[in-house]
Design a protein around this motif. Structure first.
Motif, PDB file in Angstrom:
ATOM      1  N   THR A  50      57.394  18.729  72.443  1.00  0.00           N
ATOM      2  CA  THR A  50      58.148  19.645  73.302  1.00  0.00           C
ATOM      3  C   THR A  50      59.116  18.920  74.233  1.00  0.00           C
ATOM      4  O   THR A  50      59.961  19.552  74.854  1.00  0.00           O
ATOM      5  CB  THR A  50      57.187  20.442  74.204  1.00  0.00           C
ATOM      6  N   ASP A  51      58.961  17.609  74.347  1.00  0.00           N
ATOM      7  CA  ASP A  51      59.711  16.776  75.303  1.00  0.00           C
ATOM      8  C   ASP A  51      59.294  17.020  76.748  1.00  0.00           C
ATOM      9  O   ASP A  51      59.978  16.576  77.679  1.00  0.00           O
ATOM     10  CB  ASP A  51      61.233  16.963  75.173  1.00  0.00           C
ATOM     11  N   GLU A  52      58.186  17.731  76.955  1.00  0.00           N
ATOM     12  CA  GLU A  52      57.726  17.975  78.325  1.00  0.00           C
ATOM     13  C   GLU A  52      57.155  16.679  78.912  1.00  0.00           C
ATOM     14  O   GLU A  52      56.296  16.028  78.286  1.00  0.00           O
ATOM     15  CB  GLU A  52      56.648  19.059  78.338  1.00  0.00           C
ATOM     16  N   ILE A  53      57.651  16.301  80.091  1.00  0.00           N
ATOM     17  CA  ILE A  53      57.120  15.120  80.766  1.00  0.00           C
ATOM     18  C   ILE A  53      55.886  15.530  81.558  1.00  0.00           C
ATOM     19  O   ILE A  53      55.957  16.418  82.414  1.00  0.00           O
ATOM     20  CB  ILE A  53      58.188  14.477  81.660  1.00  0.00           C
ATOM     21  N   LEU A  54      54.747  14.924  81.247  1.00  0.00           N
ATOM     22  CA  LEU A  54      53.486  15.344  81.848  1.00  0.00           C
ATOM     23  C   LEU A  54      53.142  14.517  83.076  1.00  0.00           C
ATOM     24  O   LEU A  54      52.573  15.011  84.032  1.00  0.00           O
ATOM     25  CB  LEU A  54      52.363  15.244  80.811  1.00  0.00           C
ATOM     26  N   LYS A  55      53.460  13.234  83.019  1.00  0.00           N
ATOM     27  CA  LYS A  55      53.147  12.388  84.175  1.00  0.00           C
ATOM     28  C   LYS A  55      54.001  11.133  84.163  1.00  0.00           C
ATOM     29  O   LYS A  55      54.286  10.573  83.102  1.00  0.00           O
ATOM     30  CB  LYS A  55      51.665  12.003  84.162  1.00  0.00           C
ATOM     31  N   MET A  65      67.936  17.193  76.713  1.00  0.00           N
ATOM     32  CA  MET A  65      68.167  16.161  77.707  1.00  0.00           C
ATOM     33  C   MET A  65      67.147  16.273  78.835  1.00  0.00           C
ATOM     34  O   MET A  65      66.798  17.371  79.242  1.00  0.00           O
ATOM     35  CB  MET A  65      69.575  16.335  78.265  1.00  0.00           C
ATOM     36  N   LEU A  66      66.687  15.139  79.307  1.00  0.00           N
ATOM     37  CA  LEU A  66      65.580  15.167  80.247  1.00  0.00           C
ATOM     38  C   LEU A  66      66.046  14.891  81.675  1.00  0.00           C
ATOM     39  O   LEU A  66      67.049  14.213  81.895  1.00  0.00           O
ATOM     40  CB  LEU A  66      64.558  14.086  79.858  1.00  0.00           C
ATOM     41  N   VAL A  67      65.285  15.429  82.618  1.00  0.00           N
ATOM     42  CA  VAL A  67      65.413  14.984  83.996  1.00  0.00           C
ATOM     43  C   VAL A  67      64.167  14.145  84.266  1.00  0.00           C
ATOM     44  O   VAL A  67      63.040  14.612  84.093  1.00  0.00           O
ATOM     45  CB  VAL A  67      65.490  16.167  84.974  1.00  0.00           C
ATOM     46  N   ILE A  68      64.368  12.892  84.611  1.00  0.00           N
ATOM     47  CA  ILE A  68      63.244  11.974  84.751  1.00  0.00           C
ATOM     48  C   ILE A  68      63.053  11.634  86.227  1.00  0.00           C
ATOM     49  O   ILE A  68      64.010  11.264  86.914  1.00  0.00           O
ATOM     50  CB  ILE A  68      63.485  10.695  83.914  1.00  0.00           C
ATOM     51  N   ASP A  69      61.813  11.779  86.649  1.00  0.00           N
ATOM     52  CA  ASP A  69      61.496  11.566  88.061  1.00  0.00           C
ATOM     53  C   ASP A  69      61.125  10.091  88.276  1.00  0.00           C
ATOM     54  O   ASP A  69      59.956   9.708  88.209  1.00  0.00           O
ATOM     55  CB  ASP A  69      60.346  12.499  88.451  1.00  0.00           C
ATOM     56  N   CYS A  70      62.117   9.274  88.551  1.00  0.00           N
ATOM     57  CA  CYS A  70      61.869   7.845  88.769  1.00  0.00           C
ATOM     58  C   CYS A  70      60.936   7.693  89.973  1.00  0.00           C
ATOM     59  O   CYS A  70      61.185   8.272  91.035  1.00  0.00           O
ATOM     60  CB  CYS A  70      63.196   7.131  89.024  1.00  0.00           C
ATOM     61  N   HIS A 103      64.940   2.347  84.639  1.00  0.00           N
ATOM     62  CA  HIS A 103      66.048   3.022  85.314  1.00  0.00           C
ATOM     63  C   HIS A 103      67.262   2.090  85.304  1.00  0.00           C
ATOM     64  O   HIS A 103      67.668   1.539  86.330  1.00  0.00           O
ATOM     65  CB  HIS A 103      65.614   3.378  86.755  1.00  0.00           C
ATOM     66  N   SER A 104      67.856   1.921  84.118  1.00  0.00           N
ATOM     67  CA  SER A 104      68.896   0.903  83.886  1.00  0.00           C
ATOM     68  C   SER A 104      70.084   1.044  84.824  1.00  0.00           C
ATOM     69  O   SER A 104      70.636   0.058  85.279  1.00  0.00           O
ATOM     70  CB  SER A 104      69.439   0.974  82.466  1.00  0.00           C
ATOM     71  N   HIS A 105      70.526   2.270  85.044  1.00  0.00           N
ATOM     72  CA  HIS A 105      71.703   2.471  85.893  1.00  0.00           C
ATOM     73  C   HIS A 105      71.293   2.963  87.283  1.00  0.00           C
ATOM     74  O   HIS A 105      71.963   3.794  87.883  1.00  0.00           O
ATOM     75  CB  HIS A 105      72.669   3.451  85.226  1.00  0.00           C
ATOM     76  N   GLY A 106      70.150   2.472  87.761  1.00  0.00           N
ATOM     77  CA  GLY A 106      69.671   2.841  89.080  1.00  0.00           C
ATOM     78  C   GLY A 106      68.977   1.636  89.675  1.00  0.00           C
ATOM     79  O   GLY A 106      69.599   0.578  89.852  1.00  0.00           O
ATOM     80  N   CYS A 107      67.670   1.772  89.930  1.00  0.00           N
ATOM     81  CA  CYS A 107      66.935   0.694  90.582  1.00  0.00           C
ATOM     82  C   CYS A 107      66.546  -0.420  89.607  1.00  0.00           C
ATOM     83  O   CYS A 107      66.062  -1.461  90.017  1.00  0.00           O
ATOM     84  CB  CYS A 107      65.689   1.250  91.253  1.00  0.00           C
ATOM     85  N   ARG A 108      66.748  -0.190  88.331  1.00  0.00           N
ATOM     86  CA  ARG A 108      66.458  -1.158  87.262  1.00  0.00           C
ATOM     87  C   ARG A 108      64.978  -1.523  87.190  1.00  0.00           C
ATOM     88  O   ARG A 108      64.628  -2.591  86.688  1.00  0.00           O
ATOM     89  CB  ARG A 108      67.325  -2.413  87.412  1.00  0.00           C
ATOM     90  N   LYS A 109      64.133  -0.636  87.677  1.00  0.00           N
ATOM     91  CA  LYS A 109      62.697  -0.903  87.591  1.00  0.00           C
ATOM     92  C   LYS A 109      62.097  -0.184  86.389  1.00  0.00           C
ATOM     93  O   LYS A 109      62.552   0.888  85.988  1.00  0.00           O
ATOM     94  CB  LYS A 109      62.005  -0.435  88.871  1.00  0.00           C
ATOM     95  N   TRP A 110      61.057  -0.813  85.840  1.00  0.00           N
ATOM     96  CA  TRP A 110      60.326  -0.224  84.723  1.00  0.00           C
ATOM     97  C   TRP A 110      59.200   0.651  85.262  1.00  0.00           C
ATOM     98  O   TRP A 110      58.622   0.356  86.299  1.00  0.00           O
ATOM     99  CB  TRP A 110      59.726  -1.317  83.846  1.00  0.00           C
ATOM    100  N   PHE A 111      58.897   1.714  84.523  1.00  0.00           N
ATOM    101  CA  PHE A 111      57.724   2.537  84.848  1.00  0.00           C
ATOM    102  C   PHE A 111      57.222   3.194  83.576  1.00  0.00           C
ATOM    103  O   PHE A 111      57.873   3.127  82.522  1.00  0.00           O
ATOM    104  CB  PHE A 111      58.072   3.586  85.918  1.00  0.00           C
ATOM    105  N   ASN A 112      56.056   3.796  83.668  1.00  0.00           N
ATOM    106  CA  ASN A 112      55.451   4.436  82.495  1.00  0.00           C
ATOM    107  C   ASN A 112      55.531   5.949  82.606  1.00  0.00           C
ATOM    108  O   ASN A 112      55.683   6.490  83.699  1.00  0.00           O
ATOM    109  CB  ASN A 112      53.986   4.021  82.343  1.00  0.00           C
ATOM    110  N   CYS A 113      55.373   6.594  81.471  1.00  0.00           N
ATOM    111  CA  CYS A 113      55.550   8.042  81.405  1.00  0.00           C
ATOM    112  C   CYS A 113      54.643   8.598  80.316  1.00  0.00           C
ATOM    113  O   CYS A 113      54.435   7.944  79.294  1.00  0.00           O
ATOM    114  CB  CYS A 113      57.026   8.305  81.068  1.00  0.00           C
ATOM    115  N   VAL A 114      54.083   9.769  80.560  1.00  0.00           N
ATOM    116  CA  VAL A 114      53.361  10.476  79.497  1.00  0.00           C
ATOM    117  C   VAL A 114      54.188  11.694  79.141  1.00  0.00           C
ATOM    118  O   VAL A 114      54.499  12.511  80.005  1.00  0.00           O
ATOM    119  CB  VAL A 114      51.959  10.929  79.947  1.00  0.00           C
TER     120      VAL A 114
END
Lengths: 416, 116
Positions: free
Chosen positions: B75-80, B1-6, B59-70
Motif C-alpha cells: 500500500t506504500d503506507e509508512i507505519l513507523k 509519492m510519499l511524505v516522509i517524516d524525517c 535525507h540526501s537533500h536535507g540533513c543527510r542523515k540515515w534512518f530506518n522505516c517500516v
C-alpha cells in the motif's frame, strides 16, 4: 478445432454480423494433477506452455493466472523490441527472441502487429558516444544489425527532434533497423489460443497462494481454486515471483518496483521509429492508433502498488518536452504502473533451483517484453529437459554465488 | 509519492530522500571462511516482501542523515520511522493488510493511503 484467420473468415463473419466467432480458448476448471503448472498467464508464461506442448510433446499442462490473460506487465509495457545488447550471452538470448518475433504472426496465425520500424538509442555526451559505438561494434560481431547514426542522419529520420537547443544535446545514436514494436496483448492472446488448441488448460482468476514442496521435490501449488498437484512448476510471475519463491523457502535476488508508462491523445503519424534515451530518460514510439507511447522510470524504492510516483512522470515528461518541443501542448490520456522484478545485474534468471521440479523465469526487470517468445522458448526447453538450453545457460541462479554476472546496466539503463 | 517524516527535520517530500534498501542486514561473521554461496546471498539477496518491509532512507537533500522505516509495500503506507540506532520495532504492532502472497488490500493497491 483449429481456428484459422484469413481474409475469407473476416468477410464471412462480417456478413453474419460478427456473431459466430469461436471462443479463442476454453475456461476449464483445474484438474487434480498436471505434468507442468505454469504460474503466470502473461506472454512469457503462455508462450512457455505453447512451446512445451509444441516442441516437447507435453500435453498435460496448466497455466494459472490470478487475474486475466496479459493483464500484468504483458499489457503494461511500452512494446519495444530490440536485441542490441552488449554482452554475448544477452545478445544471443534477445536475438533468438527477435528471430522468433519475425515469424510469430505466421507461426500463430494471429496478427501480433510486429512492426520493424527501427529502434534508436541516443547519445548525449562523450561517454555515451563511446559506450554506444562500442555496443554497435559488439552487436555487429554477434551478427546483429546495428549501426551508428550521426546527428544529421537522426534529424532526417526524426525531424521533430530538437537536437541542439537543449541541456543535453543529441550527438548521435545507435540504430537497429530490425527492432520495433508489437501489439503486446495480442502476443498473450495468440500464444493462449494456440496452446489451448494443443490441450493446455488456461485457468484465469486462479491465484497461486503457496508453492508446496516435500523432501526437496515439488508437490504442487495451493491456489484459490484448491490444491493442484504437479510434477513440475514454472514460476513466471514477474514482480511477484520473489513473493511466490518465498513460500517455497527460496530467496531470489530480486527487488520489485513500480515501472510507469503513459500514452497521449491520438494524433496523426509524426514519429515512425522508436527513440530511446537512457541519459535523459525518455523513450517514445507512436502506436497504430496514433497515441504516443512514453516510457517512464522505476520508483526508487520497493513497492507492489501498481501506480508509481508522480515525480517519475514529471522527470520523463520534462525530458520529452525538451527533446520534442512540438509535444509541449499535448494531453496525456492514461498513466499506469506495473511491478517489475529487478536483478542485481539487470539480466534475467531462467533457471532451475535447489527444489527438484521447480523452475524460475524472472528478473526481466524493466525490459522483458522484447524477450517474450525467446524466453518462453528456452524456458520450455529448461523445464522439459531439466537443464538449460545453450542460450539461457548463463542466466542461472548460480551466477550469484560464482560472481559470473551478465551486467547489462550499461546497455540497458532504465530504458531497457 | 510519499511524505516522509524525517526524525531530524520533520515531514518532507519524498524527492528530498533516497532509499537505501533493506534495513538490519548484517555482514556475516568470518567472511574469509564462509562459502561463495553464503557470501553471494549476503551481497546480492535482499528481502522483497509484499507487505511489512524494514528499510533505510537517507535525507540526501536535507540533513543527510540515515534512518530506518517500516513500510507496507502493498500500500506504500509508512507505519513507523525510527532512528538508525533504535531497536527494530516488533512486527505484531503493525496490521498487515495482505491476505495472500499476491493479494491486494481491501481498498485497492496504491490508492490505499489516499482513501484512508
Amino acid at each position: 478445432m483449429k481456428k484459422k484467420y484469413s481474409i475469407f473468415s473476416i468477410a464471412k463473419n462480417a456478413l453474419k454480423g460478427h456473431k459466430d466467432w469461436p471462443k479463442m480458448w476454453r475456461s476449464p476448471e483445474p484438474r487434480e494433477f498436471y505434468d507442468v503448472i505454469i504460474i503466470g498467464g502473461g506472454g512469457h508464461g503462455l508462450g512457455t506452455a505453447y512451446y512445451l506442448a509444441k516442441e516437447h510433446g507435453l500435453k498435460n499442462i496448466a497455466v494459472i493466472e490470478k487475474g486475466w490473460l496479459g493483464g500484468g506487465n504483458t499489457g503494461r509495457n511500452t512494446t519495444i523490441i530490440r536485441s542490441n545488447y552488449l554482452w554475448d550471452d544477452s545478445a544471443h538470448l534477445y536475438e533468438h527472441s527477435l528471430k522468433l518475433w519475425e515469424n510469430l504472426s505466421t507461426e500463430l496465425n494471429y496478427n501480433v502487429m510486429f512492426s520493424q520500424r527501427g529502434v534508436m538509442n541516443l547519445a548525449h555526451n562523450e561517454h555515451d558516444i563511446k559506450e554506444i559505438k562500442r555496443r554497435v561494434s559488439a552487436n555487429n560481431l554477434n551478427g546483429i544489425d546495428s549501426l551508428w547514426l550521426s546527428k544529421e542522419e537522426i534529424q532526417k529520420k526524426v525531424p521533430i527532434m530538437n537536437t541542439d537547443n537543449l541541456r543535453y544535446p543529441v550527438l548521435g545514436a545507435s540504430y537497429q533497423p530490425r527492432g520495433g514494436t508489437a501489439r503486446h496483448d495480442a502476443v498473450a492472446w495468440g500464444f493462449a489460443m494456440r496452446a489451448d488448441e494443443m490441450g493446455v488448460d488456461i485457468i484465469q482468476n486462479c491465484e497461486a497462494h503457496q508453492i508446496k514442496t516435500k523432501n526437496g521435490k515439488i508437490e504442487g501449488v495451493e491456489t484459490s481454486k484448491g490444491f493442484i498437484r504437479a510434477n513440475k512448476v514454472g514460476v513466471v510471475a514477474s514482480g511477484h515471483t520473489g513473493v511466490l519463491a518465498e513460500t517455497a523457502g527460496i530467496r531470489l535476488p530480486l527487488q520489485s518496483k513500480p515501472l510507469q508508462a503513459l500514452v497521449s491523445e491520438p494524433i496523426k503519424p509524426i514519429i515512425d521509429t522508436v527513440v530511446m534515451s537512457s541519459a535523459v530518460h525518455a523513450y517514445v514510439s507512436q502506436s497504430d492508433k496514433g497515441e504516443l507511447v512514453i516510457g517512464a522510470g522505476t520508483d526508487g524504492y520497493n513497492s507492489f502498488t501498481q501506480r508509481g510516483g508522480f515525480d517519475i512522470i514529471e522527470e520523463t515528461v520534462r525530458a520529452m518536452v525538451e527533446l520534442y518541443p512540438v509535444f509541449g501542448k499535448m494531453k496525456m490520456l492514461r498513466q499506469w504502473g506495473g511491478i517489475v522484478d529487478i536483478c542485481p545485474d539487470a539480466s534475467p534468471i531462467i533457471s532451475k533451483c535447489d527444489v527438484e521440479g521447480l523452475f524460475f523465469n524472472c528478473g526481466w526487470g524493466t525490459g522483458g517484453f522484447k524477450a517474450t517468445p525467446g524466453s518462453a522458448n528456452v524456458f520450455a526447453h529448461t523445464i522439459a529437459k531439466n537443464e538449460a538450453h545453450q542460450i539461457n545457460s548463463a542466466f542461472n541462479l548460480d551466477r550469484f554465488a560464482s560472481g559470473k554476472l551478465v551486467d547489462e546496466h550499461g546497455a540497458a539503463a532504465v530504458a531497457h | 509519492m510519499l511524505v516522509i517524516d524525517c526524525p531530524y527535520c520533520g515531514p518532507r517530500d519524498q524527492s528530498e530522500f533516497s532509499n537505501g534498501g533493506e534495513a538490519h542486514v548484517k555482514r556475516p561473521d568470518g567472511s574469509a571462511e564462509i562459502g561463495d554461496r553464503e557470501w553471494g546471498e549476503y551481497v546480492f539477496i535482499r528481502a522483497n516482501p509484499k507487505g511489512i518491509f524494514y528499510e533505510r532512507w537517507v535525507h540526501s537533500h536535507g540533513c543527510r542523515k540515515w534512518f530506518n522505516c517500516v513500510r507496507d509495500t502493498s500500500t506504500d503506507e509508512i507505519l513507523k520511522i525510527y532512528k538508525i540506532d533504535e531497536e527494530r520495532p516488533k512486527l505484531d504492532s503493525f496490521k498487515n493488510n495482505v491476505k495472500t502472497p499476491s493479494g491486494e488490500p481491501n481498498l485497492g493497491s496504491g490508492n490505499f493511503t489516499v482513501k484512508k
